[in-house]
Scaffold this active site. Structure first.
Site, mmCIF file in Angstrom:
data_model
loop_
_atom_site.group_PDB
_atom_site.id
_atom_site.type_symbol
_atom_site.label_atom_id
_atom_site.label_comp_id
_atom_site.label_asym_id
_atom_site.label_seq_id
_atom_site.Cartn_x
_atom_site.Cartn_y
_atom_site.Cartn_z
ATOM 1 N N GLU A 1 0.863 -1.177 0.000
ATOM 2 C CA GLU A 1 0.000 0.000 0.000
ATOM 3 C C GLU A 1 0.900 1.228 0.000
ATOM 4 O O GLU A 1 1.668 1.445 0.927
ATOM 5 C CB GLU A 1 -0.925 0.017 1.226
ATOM 6 C CG GLU A 1 -2.107 -0.928 1.075
ATOM 7 C CD GLU A 1 -3.087 -0.884 2.251
ATOM 8 O OE1 GLU A 1 -4.085 -1.626 2.199
ATOM 9 O OE2 GLU A 1 -2.854 -0.128 3.213
ATOM 10 N N ASP B 1 -5.364 10.466 9.626
ATOM 11 C CA ASP B 1 -4.083 9.910 10.045
ATOM 12 C C ASP B 1 -3.566 10.511 11.336
ATOM 13 O O ASP B 1 -3.776 11.683 11.623
ATOM 14 C CB ASP B 1 -3.048 10.116 8.937
ATOM 15 C CG ASP B 1 -3.262 9.145 7.792
ATOM 16 O OD1 ASP B 1 -3.137 7.932 8.033
ATOM 17 O OD2 ASP B 1 -3.604 9.590 6.689
#
Lengths: 399, 268
Positions: B49, B60
């Protein structure tokens, strides 16, 4: 436009708005949507909201005919919707009370907020104190430096102010950080967003709470001016004061709606916050709207003399009002806003917020070209006490 | 079959679980991206990824935020990231690559154009963090037409109605976010993850990977016992942050440790 019922069930205003968040936030937003739908139709909730607006905020805010300023133009008559007279000094508190009541009904003992200039943070800290809630305010470390007085005000009111060091260390990063807090602490925390941005239902909910401004104006204008205005003007950063006064007027098609953005040093310099005038559509902070971005889709840093307009996005409903042609969006520079700021001080004895001074500056541009029987209504969204340092500095003084 | 489906089919035959490392393309520096990808494969990665940096990574935690900021300071764009995949493909035609990022850079490029250049570069799947299924129908159609898999997130709070929608739209695999919160947060409760995965499998035949909160070999092994894939991101990014000059060997050594611990799960 006879009826106006946006957003749709999924939060869309035409192609704008919606829910653009990670799966981790979805259930919190669904819960909020359900809770808001429940309370929106609840007369007891409305009674509580209205009681607070009347007795704690001091509503309705008056509409004032700025006679000397109007005479100075020799054109249109300018009326001011005096949101600067609200408790805490700006329109922000209307929305904060609505959301804080919702938080209380949902049994959330902790509220969080993002703030740029500190006005929304102060309003949130104020209500948290009033309701005995824990309050955490996220603020970019750059903004903390620029707004020391509001930081202290929030602390006096019992809030914890958390400096945000990521990204450009300003409002947009504070919003990111508040979202991160919310997704982590959603069980006991209510996120009070300060403007008509964010994922659905925030743009709708904040608009509904701020619409009290326009609803009052609709009733007051015939009394104080004999009729509705030819145009309603408001400054637009995220756009909450503007949508608040525009929304009840949307179906009154004879009334022009003019949103005034911050052109900063001038749009051509690239140092501005004029999202609707110079941006293009994209996705940020949970909704699709106009954004200031580079060719790679990265959000760019913005500039305005007024911290409250210094935001690279804008509420999705404004994006829709622009595309549909129902509202016009223009921009004025820092210098034009400052000039209007000083004029209002000297001619009317009112010190306006630098944000609101943008709307005043555009009124000053168009009023002289209008007839004396025409009427402009400007939303004076906040007072300028917080801006003393900025204005003094611009005049070469150090307070 | 897509490279992602092939990979899961092969692993199933071998009785192994997929190891999926995540790192931000262009961090610690642009030149390290392709070498780190190869190093991860050498360390035991089954799928990579590759994070596309964004100025406002709302989902995040601090570790990946910082890595995104470093990559942006290095001037990294979505176009660069796709270019690095093409370079990686010159010597690795096996390992699937999934681009993971936020909607705005993709929309700025234009979804159609993005799908075309990503496909040509050898990208296999796309995960747009801030496109929940409600807003993703258009993108899924475009990526389907280009032969790219659209990967979706699931969370502990995803309702059954939404599980059904995600199962219908998801391609390649689903990514179960094991924790409330942002990337890099606290610890994982494997018993709870196991219960949720069982429930999710009632809705989909797609492989389910688990990420968020996997910090070491031990948690990776525990998760591998119940999931089809283990995704490890923030911890890997921390390794790269700690040794920017030796990013590739550090990435390989770190991932190899996780791989060894994970494969030990066969006996458990």
């Amino acid at each position: 436009m006879r009826i106006y019922d946006l957003p749709d069930a999924k939060g869309h205003f035409g192609p704008y708005g919606g829910v653009f968040v990670s799966e981790t936030l979805i259930s919190a937003l669904e819960d909020l949507k359900a809770a808001y739908a429940r309370f929106k139709g609840d007369p007891a909730f409305h009674a509580e909201f209205e009681y607070e607006l009347k007795h704690y905020v001091g509503r309705p805010s008056p509409i004032y005919h700025a006679r000397r300023w109007s005479e100075h133009f020799g054109g249109a008559q300018v009326y001011l919707k005096r949101e600067d007279l609200n408790h805490t000094g700006a329109h922000k508190i209307n929305n904060v009370i609505g959301q804080a009541l919702l938080a209380r009904h949902l049994g959330k003992p902790r509220v969080i907020a993002e703030t740029g200039a500190g006005q929304h943070g102060v309003a949130t800290a104020t209500i948290a104190a009033r309701y005995g809630m824990e309050c955490v305010v996220y603020m970019g470390s750059e903004d903390i430096k620029r707004q020391a007085q509001n930081v202290y005000r929030m602390k006096l009111l019992g809030a914890a102010v958390v400096p945000v060091e990521s990204g450009s260390k300003t409002l947009k990063d504070a919003l990111n950080e508040a979202m991160r807090d919310w997704v982590t602490n959603v069980e006991n925390t209510f996120y009070i967003i300060g403007t008509v941005a964010g994922p659905h239902p925030y743009p709708m909910m904040v608009r509904d709470f701020q619409s009290v401004i326009g609803k009052e104006a609709l009733e007051q204008m015939p009394e104080v001016a004999g009729r509705q205005p030819d145009a309603v003007l408001a400054c637009v950063g995220g756009g909450s004061n503007a949508i608040g006064i525009f929304h009840p007027y949307i179906t009154h098609e004879a009334v022009r709606l003019i949103g005034v953005e911050a052109a900063g040093y001038g749009i051509e310099t690239g140092k501005h916050s004029a999202t609707l005038c110079a941006g293009r559509a994209g996705v940020l902070h949970g909704n699709r709207t106009y954004l200031l971005q580079d060719e790679n889709g990265q959000i760019v840093e913005t500039h305005s003399i007024s911290a409250g307009l210094d935001y690279p996005g804008v509420g999705p409903e404004h994006a829709w009002l622009k595309d549909s042609g129902r509202a016009e969006y223009v921009a004025v520079t820092d210098d034009e806003a400052l000039e209007a700021f000083h004029k209002l001080c000297r001619l009317e004895g009112i010190i306006p917020a630098l944000e609101s001074s943008h709307a005043l500056a555009y009124a000053a541009k168009i009023a002289p070209r209008m007839r004396p029987d025409q009427i402009l209504l400007v939303n004076l969204s906040g007072r300028g006490d917080k801006d003393m340092h900025t204005v003094a500095e611009k005049s070469g003084l150090n307070l | 079959m897509s490279r992602i489906a092939d990979t899961f089919a092969r692993l199933r035959q071998e009785g192994r679980k997929a190891l999926i490392p995540f790192f931000t393309a262009g961090d610690p520096d642009p030149a390290s991206c392709v070498p780190v990808m190869h190093a991860l494969v050498a360390g035991g990665a089954d799928i990579i990824e590759l994070g596309v940096p964004f100025s406002d990574p709302m989902a995040d935690g601090p570790v990946i935020q910082r890595s995104s900021e470093r990559a942006l300071r290095n001037g990294v764009s979505l176009r660069d990231v796709i270019g690095w995949v093409a370079e990686f493909r010159k010597t690795d035609s096996q390992t699937p690559v999934v681009l993971m990022g936020y909607a705005n850079p993709v929309e700025a490029m234009g979804e159609e154009r993005f799908a075309k250049v990503a496909r040509e570069a050898g990208v296999d799947g796309v995960l747009v963090v801030d496109y929940p299924p409600e807003e993703a129908h258009n993108l899924v159609g475009i990526l389907d037409a280009a032969g790219l898999d659209t990967v979706f997130l699931l969370s502990p709070t995803t309702s059954d109605a939404r599980l059904r929608e995600v199962a219908a739209l998801g391609r390649g695999y689903l990514y179960y976010v094991s924790l409330k919160g942002v990337t890099g947060a606290a610890n994982i409760d494997t018993a709870e993850v196991s219960r949720r995965l069982q429930h999710i499998r009632g809705f989909t035949g797609l492989p389910v990977g688990v990420g968020f909160g996997i910090r070491d070999g031990e948690t990776a092994r525990a998760v591998a016992q119940v999931a089809d894939a283990v995704v490890i991101g923030s911890r890997l990014v921390q390794e790269l942050e700690a040794a920017p000059a030796r990013a590739a060997p550090r990435a390989q050594a770190f991932l190899a440790g996780i791989r060894t611990a994970m494969d030990g799960s066969k006996a458990a």
